[in-house]
Design a protein around this motif. Structure first.
Motif, PDB file in Angstrom:
ATOM      1  N   THR B 135       8.858  11.059   0.434  1.00 37.45           N
ATOM      2  CA  THR B 135       9.828  10.056   0.901  1.00 37.45           C
ATOM      3  C   THR B 135       9.489   9.585   2.319  1.00 37.45           C
ATOM      4  OG1 THR B 135      11.408  11.601   1.900  1.00 37.45           O
ATOM      5  CG2 THR B 135      11.611  11.198  -0.454  1.00 37.45           C
ATOM      6  N   TRP B 136       8.948  10.480   3.139  1.00 35.18           N
ATOM      7  CA  TRP B 136       8.536  10.045   4.484  1.00 35.18           C
ATOM      8  C   TRP B 136       7.472   8.965   4.383  1.00 35.18           C
ATOM      9  CZ3 TRP B 136       7.389  15.724   6.328  1.00 35.18           C
ATOM     10  CH2 TRP B 136       8.590  16.420   6.418  1.00 35.18           C
ATOM     11  N   ILE B 137       6.487   9.225   3.537  1.00 35.73           N
ATOM     12  CA  ILE B 137       5.392   8.259   3.388  1.00 35.73           C
ATOM     13  C   ILE B 137       5.947   6.918   2.893  1.00 35.73           C
ATOM     14  CG2 ILE B 137       3.246   7.737   2.184  1.00 35.73           C
ATOM     15  CD1 ILE B 137       3.051   9.993   4.236  1.00 35.73           C
ATOM     16  N   ALA B 138       6.807   6.990   1.892  1.00 34.35           N
ATOM     17  CA  ALA B 138       7.385   5.762   1.356  1.00 34.35           C
ATOM     18  C   ALA B 138       8.100   4.999   2.475  1.00 34.35           C
ATOM     19  CB  ALA B 138       8.364   6.081   0.233  1.00 34.35           C
ATOM     20  N   ASP B 139       8.797   5.726   3.320  1.00 37.54           N
ATOM     21  CA  ASP B 139       9.529   5.085   4.407  1.00 37.54           C
ATOM     22  C   ASP B 139       8.577   4.474   5.440  1.00 37.54           C
ATOM     23  OD1 ASP B 139      12.152   4.511   5.492  1.00 37.54           O
ATOM     24  OD2 ASP B 139      11.537   5.794   7.158  1.00 37.54           O
ATOM     25  N   LEU B 140       7.499   5.191   5.720  1.00 39.12           N
ATOM     26  CA  LEU B 140       6.544   4.689   6.711  1.00 39.12           C
ATOM     27  C   LEU B 140       5.885   3.391   6.233  1.00 39.12           C
ATOM     28  CD1 LEU B 140       5.107   8.152   7.717  1.00 39.12           C
ATOM     29  CD2 LEU B 140       6.000   6.488   9.354  1.00 39.12           C
ATOM     30  N   PHE B 141       5.711   3.255   4.930  1.00 33.64           N
ATOM     31  CA  PHE B 141       5.087   2.053   4.361  1.00 33.64           C
ATOM     32  C   PHE B 141       6.132   1.070   3.815  1.00 33.64           C
ATOM     33  CE2 PHE B 141       1.512   5.017   4.200  1.00 33.64           C
ATOM     34  CZ  PHE B 141       0.446   4.213   4.563  1.00 33.64           C
ATOM     35  N   ALA B 142       7.379   1.282   4.166  1.00 34.62           N
ATOM     36  CA  ALA B 142       8.467   0.562   3.494  1.00 34.62           C
ATOM     37  C   ALA B 142       8.368  -0.963   3.579  1.00 34.62           C
ATOM     38  CB  ALA B 142       9.811   1.017   4.053  1.00 34.62           C
ATOM     39  N   ASP B 143       7.789  -1.482   4.663  1.00 31.08           N
ATOM     40  CA  ASP B 143       7.759  -2.933   4.824  1.00 31.08           C
ATOM     41  C   ASP B 143       6.630  -3.611   4.056  1.00 31.08           C
ATOM     42  OD1 ASP B 143       9.966  -2.765   6.350  1.00 31.08           O
ATOM     43  OD2 ASP B 143       9.020  -3.288   8.256  1.00 31.08           O
ATOM     44  N   LEU B 144       5.791  -2.848   3.407  1.00 31.29           N
ATOM     45  CA  LEU B 144       4.734  -3.456   2.602  1.00 31.29           C
ATOM     46  C   LEU B 144       5.278  -3.785   1.217  1.00 31.29           C
ATOM     47  CD1 LEU B 144       1.553  -1.338   3.412  1.00 31.29           C
ATOM     48  CD2 LEU B 144       2.562  -3.237   4.663  1.00 31.29           C
ATOM     49  N   THR B 145       4.969  -4.966   0.733  1.00 29.73           N
ATOM     50  CA  THR B 145       5.357  -5.338  -0.626  1.00 29.73           C
ATOM     51  C   THR B 145       4.426  -4.637  -1.612  1.00 29.73           C
ATOM     52  OG1 THR B 145       3.830  -7.190  -0.780  1.00 29.73           O
ATOM     53  CG2 THR B 145       5.965  -7.628   0.242  1.00 29.73           C
ATOM     54  N   PRO B 146       4.821  -4.546  -2.870  1.00 36.55           N
ATOM     55  CA  PRO B 146       3.917  -3.972  -3.878  1.00 36.55           C
ATOM     56  C   PRO B 146       2.567  -4.679  -3.888  1.00 36.55           C
ATOM     57  CG  PRO B 146       6.111  -4.209  -4.789  1.00 36.55           C
ATOM     58  CD  PRO B 146       6.157  -4.833  -3.431  1.00 36.55           C
ATOM     59  N   LYS B 147       2.579  -5.964  -3.648  1.00 37.37           N
ATOM     60  CA  LYS B 147       1.321  -6.706  -3.611  1.00 37.37           C
ATOM     61  C   LYS B 147       0.474  -6.281  -2.402  1.00 37.37           C
ATOM     62  CE  LYS B 147      -0.581 -11.359  -3.293  1.00 37.37           C
ATOM     63  NZ  LYS B 147      -0.281 -12.752  -2.903  1.00 37.37           N
ATOM     64  N   ASP B 148       1.131  -6.110  -1.258  1.00 37.54           N
ATOM     65  CA  ASP B 148       0.418  -5.611  -0.064  1.00 37.54           C
ATOM     66  C   ASP B 148      -0.259  -4.278  -0.378  1.00 37.54           C
ATOM     67  OD1 ASP B 148       1.192  -7.730   1.541  1.00 37.54           O
ATOM     68  OD2 ASP B 148       2.954  -6.694   2.344  1.00 37.54           O
ATOM     69  N   VAL B 149       0.494  -3.396  -1.034  1.00 42.18           N
ATOM     70  CA  VAL B 149      -0.024  -2.066  -1.355  1.00 42.18           C
ATOM     71  C   VAL B 149      -1.258  -2.178  -2.248  1.00 42.18           C
ATOM     72  CG1 VAL B 149       0.490   0.116  -2.521  1.00 42.18           C
ATOM     73  CG2 VAL B 149       2.223  -0.950  -1.067  1.00 42.18           C
ATOM     74  N   ARG B 150      -1.145  -2.993  -3.304  1.00 40.27           N
ATOM     75  CA  ARG B 150      -2.287  -3.182  -4.198  1.00 40.27           C
ATOM     76  C   ARG B 150      -3.499  -3.711  -3.446  1.00 40.27           C
ATOM     77  NH1 ARG B 150       1.426  -5.372  -7.648  1.00 40.27           N
ATOM     78  NH2 ARG B 150       0.799  -7.507  -7.146  1.00 40.27           N
ATOM     79  N   GLU B 151      -3.234  -4.701  -2.595  1.00 45.32           N
ATOM     80  CA  GLU B 151      -4.317  -5.354  -1.860  1.00 45.32           C
ATOM     81  C   GLU B 151      -4.982  -4.384  -0.882  1.00 45.32           C
ATOM     82  OE1 GLU B 151      -5.268  -7.869  -3.079  1.00 45.32           O
ATOM     83  OE2 GLU B 151      -6.528  -8.890  -1.594  1.00 45.32           O
ATOM     84  N   LEU B 152      -4.161  -3.603  -0.221  1.00 50.37           N
ATOM     85  CA  LEU B 152      -4.706  -2.599   0.701  1.00 50.37           C
ATOM     86  C   LEU B 152      -5.529  -1.560  -0.058  1.00 50.37           C
ATOM     87  CD1 LEU B 152      -2.095  -1.633   3.464  1.00 50.37           C
ATOM     88  CD2 LEU B 152      -4.520  -2.180   3.751  1.00 50.37           C
ATOM     89  N   MET B 153      -5.011  -1.131  -1.190  1.00 47.19           N
ATOM     90  CA  MET B 153      -5.750  -0.171  -2.009  1.00 47.19           C
ATOM     91  C   MET B 153      -7.137  -0.716  -2.337  1.00 47.19           C
ATOM     92  SD  MET B 153      -4.148   2.691  -2.788  1.00 47.19           S
ATOM     93  CE  MET B 153      -4.582   3.283  -4.419  1.00 47.19           C
TER      94      MET B 153
END
Lengths: 172, 172
Positions: B135-153
């Motif tokens: 949950t900490w990690i999720a919170d730290l990355f909270a402002d990234l959209t799912p698309k941001d996450v995919r793109e970063l990956m």
DNA sequence: GGAAAACATTTTAGGCTTAAAACAATTTGG
DNA sequence: CCAAATTGTTTTAAGCCTAAAATGTTTTCC
């Protein structure tokens, strides 16, 4: 199980006051991948600095901070910039003064403050290392297109902002 | 200076066997930003682990590796996965065995090899910590959209591959 | 003016980390 | 078979790093 129960759960999930354990696996994977990239590159740079110049990465990083500051920096400044503890900087500076790369003096106007600068030797050695270091980094990122680089810059800026906000919520 | 000289330089730059110092400032900035993000998040996680569970980040990371391996791992495996030196793992394991979180035994089939596993206590404590950690990690990355996450990956996968290739060129 | 708060740095205690050398066990190739 | 190379781990020496407490200095604000 009555259907009413599902409705309540759905409402909960819509209002974000949720009981059901949410899935954060993607963020976790992203964090691990980020960490892997950094560790990989950092290790490579550390090894090259040692082999090529017999210098440690923390020493190089500290010198890099000072190279940008013509008028020197205080230990606190360095500590904040490098994102390491104060005590860490104290020891690092001690060794770099000892080896003749840094000059350290107490501020005239505030006797609490220590101002450190690169010596002539320190600056010369740093510039020599930095120039080669830059080519290593370019090589490590060589397969990224300019567009990839821009996109990563943007997304990492967003990541940094998000993490800072989250960290700030805990320790305001 | 004769114009012919310029022609030669231009040819050089096209054939990539260049004398002129190329500009790698973007890659350098990208690397620093990547490092900043990682340091920021890592520091936050380290602090929370200590405050909340009185455990260090390296111990947590080691336990995380073992949690995924039902049949245990050798020290070498752990060392490779965590991307740290062998000697580092030796000490880390020593302390975790001491505290009752790890079980260590010499392999039956190869007396060089040490196999380590989480104890019942170790696994229980890790699961408890891991769930909160997520949950900490999720919170730290909270402002990234799912698309941001995919793109970063995607971009970080490319970065990792590039860095590995570059590292491999130096140490084959 | 002076006590209290804030600040900059150092010290302390303990743990982490690396690179390199040393040691022990196994595998490989004549 | 057995010497040499390889592999897995530990040891060593040095340095890095943190959190927390201690020290000395300056600011704040009554």
């Amino acid at each position: 199980m009555p259907a009413a129960n599902d409705c309540i759960e759905m409402l909960d999930s819509e209002t974000k006051a949720v009981e059901t354990p949410e899935d954060h696996a993607d963020e976790l994977r992203l964090w691990l991948r980020l960490l892997t990239c950094t560790t990989l590159i950092e290790g490579e740079v550390r090894g090259r600095l040692r082999q090529r110049f017999d210098v440690t990465l923390p020493r190089f990083d500290l010198m890099a901070q000072l190279d940008k500051a013509a008028d020197g920096m205080t230990l606190s400044d360095v500590s904040k910039r490098m994102m390491v503890s104060n005590g860490n900087v104290t020891g690092l500076v001690e060794r770099l003064v000892e080896s003749g790369h840094l000059d350290r003096r107490t501020s005239e106007t505030d006797r609490r403050v220590q101002v450190i600068r690169l010596t002539k030797l320190g600056r010369a050695e740093f510039r020599r290392m930095a120039s080669e270091h830059e080519t290593w980094i370019a090589d490590l990122f060589a397969d990224l297109t300019p567009k990839d680089v821009r996109e990563l810059m943007r997304l990492l800026a967003k990541t940094k902002a998000s993490a800072q906000k989250s960290a700030g919520r805990r320790r305001p």
